[in-house]
Design an enzyme around this catalytic site. Structure first.
Site, short mmCIF file in Angstrom:
data_model
loop_
_atom_site.label_atom_id
_atom_site.label_comp_id
_atom_site.label_asym_id
_atom_site.label_seq_id
_atom_site.Cartn_x
_atom_site.Cartn_y
_atom_site.Cartn_z
CB SER A 17 -1.05 0.02 1.24
OG SER A 17 -1.91 -0.79 1.05
CB THR A 62 -3.79 -4.53 7.35
OG1 THR A 62 -3.85 -5.74 6.81
CG2 THR A 62 -2.41 -4.16 8.13
CE LYS A 66 -8.23 -5.77 6.90
NZ LYS A 66 -8.80 -6.31 5.69
CG ASP A 102 -10.61 -4.98 2.28
OD1 ASP A 102 -10.09 -4.47 1.55
OD2 ASP A 102 -10.89 -5.48 3.54
N GLY A 130 -12.70 -13.35 7.63
CA GLY A 130 -12.78 -12.22 7.55
C GLY A 130 -13.13 -11.76 6.21
N GLY A 247 -5.71 -11.47 -6.77
CA GLY A 247 -6.15 -10.40 -5.71
C GLY A 247 -5.65 -9.15 -5.96
P1 ATR Z 1 -8.94 -13.83 6.59
O1 ATR Z 1 -9.19 -12.58 7.68
O2 ATR Z 1 -7.98 -13.53 5.69
O3 ATR Z 1 -10.23 -14.64 6.02
P2 ATR Z 1 -8.96 -16.10 8.69
O4 ATR Z 1 -10.27 -15.58 9.32
O5 ATR Z 1 -7.91 -16.53 9.24
O6 ATR Z 1 -8.28 -14.92 7.71
O7 ATR Z 1 -9.73 -17.05 7.55
C1 ATR Z 1 -8.80 -18.10 6.78
C2 ATR Z 1 -9.74 -19.02 5.98
O8 ATR Z 1 -8.77 -19.56 5.26
C3 ATR Z 1 -10.55 -19.80 6.68
O9 ATR Z 1 -11.80 -20.21 5.74
C4 ATR Z 1 -9.76 -21.11 7.04
O10 ATR Z 1 -10.61 -22.49 7.31
P3 ATR Z 1 -10.85 -22.50 8.70
O11 ATR Z 1 -11.93 -21.71 9.04
O12 ATR Z 1 -11.41 -24.19 8.67
O13 ATR Z 1 -9.54 -22.41 9.62
C5 ATR Z 1 -9.12 -21.06 5.65
N1 ATR Z 1 -7.92 -21.87 5.57
C6 ATR Z 1 -6.63 -21.87 6.12
N2 ATR Z 1 -6.16 -22.76 5.62
C7 ATR Z 1 -6.38 -23.62 5.14
C8 ATR Z 1 -6.27 -25.09 4.60
N3 ATR Z 1 -5.04 -25.59 4.70
N4 ATR Z 1 -7.30 -25.67 3.95
C9 ATR Z 1 -8.73 -25.32 3.86
N5 ATR Z 1 -8.87 -23.83 4.45
C10 ATR Z 1 -8.05 -23.22 4.96
#
Ligand code: ATR
Length: 294
Positions: A17, A62, A66, A102, A130, A247
């Site tokens: 950013s 960030t 947030k 976002d 999130g 993204g």
């Molecule tokens: P963000 O704010 O970026 O969404 P987050 O709240 O930590 O970050 O969410 C990460 C997402 O990636 C979640 O949906 C997570 O699934 P879980 O709710 O089951 O943890 C998903 N995720 C992370 N690692 C994963 C993996 N190896 N396989 C499938 N889903 C994964």
């Protein structure tokens, strides 16, 4: 006087950013400096309090602040309320307003880069964190007909649907991400990866959130991960002919919306995109494969 705006988070060193926002201020000859404000746990309140006076215009927010930042602000918009997350603060006199750009950034990226409107369509969202909340809110605003939320932890997908389904008046369903089949995604014309699977530097960088074979024919595929510019999921989707979007476009568009809120000027989108691409090149230099000639 030089005005100041910056990024509140921890860590903030990897963010691009600063590069693309500064390029935009400079392109319009605006005397504004964009800074990195590393804000470890416990220092958020002080970091936000100083924004209430000049020379501060506001901030980006960030991970991990947030959500926590909301209670430190005077007012938050509907999108920030629905998603429970603020990524942009704007100072108006001595008051601080919170926005979630976002959501709007994703809507603009879909329209302007992918050329797709989700209106009246079925969409599958992979993930329930999130980032997925922001994408679901954007899809509801765009009047998607149905949103299927698939997550590794099913309870989290169910909770997201329960939380947002009524508030957003969109037809939603939750499901598991484990063994996604073509039958489960039938009728979906847009698939959006909001999991962290494929993120550069993570243990899942080389993994895929779902099998390519499960994608409905012709469906557009979006990955909100910006680093790498194209995850394995996007590369393989593109190889078999699906329209794809990474993204970076969403990242630049959320930044453009923030720029417009701080300055009340139209954002120079091409300047921001070029600066973001250049910053990504510097942040993640292409590594030759072993044996590849350089
Ligand atoms: P963000 O704010 O970026 O969404 P987050 O709240 O930590 O970050 O969410 C990460 C997402 O990636 C979640 O949906 C997570 O699934 P879980 O709710 O089951 O943890 C998903 N995720 C992370 N690692 C994963 C993996 N190896 N396989 C499938 N889903 C994964």
């Amino acid at each position: 006087m030089v005005e100041r705006v910056g990024l509140i988070g921890h860590p903030v060193g990897h963010s691009i950013s600063p590069q693309f926002q500064q390029a935009a201020f400079d392109a319009l000859s605006l005397p504004i400096r964009y800074e990195r404000w590393d804000t470890p746990e416990g220092t958020l309140e002080a970091s936000v309090r100083r924004l209430r006076r000049a020379p501060y215009l506001g901030a980006n927010v960030t991970v991990p602040h947030k959500q926590a930042v909301i209670e430190l602000l005077d007012e938050v918009t509907g999108e920030a309320k629905v998603t429970g997350a603020v990524n942009c603060i704007v100072r108006r006199a001595d008051r601080l307003n919170g926005y979630n750009t976002d959501v709007g950034g994703f809507r603009r990226a879909l329209r302007e880069e992918l050329g797709i409107s989700p209106a009246g369509k079925a969409v599958a969202v992979l993930g329930a964190g999130g980032a997925a909340r922001g994408v679901v809110a954007a899809l509801a605003h765009e009047q998607a007909a149905r949103v299927l939320v698939l997550n590794r932890t099913l309870e989290r997908a169910t909770a997201l649907v329960a939380d947002l389904g009524d508030a957003l008046r969109v037809n939603m369903e939750a499901g598991p991400l484990g063994e996604v089949t073509g039958a489960m995604l039938e009728g979906c014309s847009l698939i959006v990866n909001c999991t962290s699977v494929g993120l550069a530097g993570s243990s899942s960088e080389a993994a895929m959130p779902i099998a390519i074979e499960a994608l409905p024919p012709g469906a557009a595929v979006v990955d909100i991960i910006a680093n790498p510019l194209r995850t394995r999921f996007l590369r393989e989707s593109a190889l078999v002919g699906h329209p794809v979007m990474g993204g970076l476009s969403m990242l630049v568009h959320q930044g453009a919306l923030a720029f417009e809120l701080w300055t009340a000027r139209a954002a120079p989108l091409q300047v921001m995109t070029a600066a973001a691409q250049a910053a990504m090149g510097l942040a993640a230099p292409a590594r030759p494969e072993p044996g590849e000639s350089t």
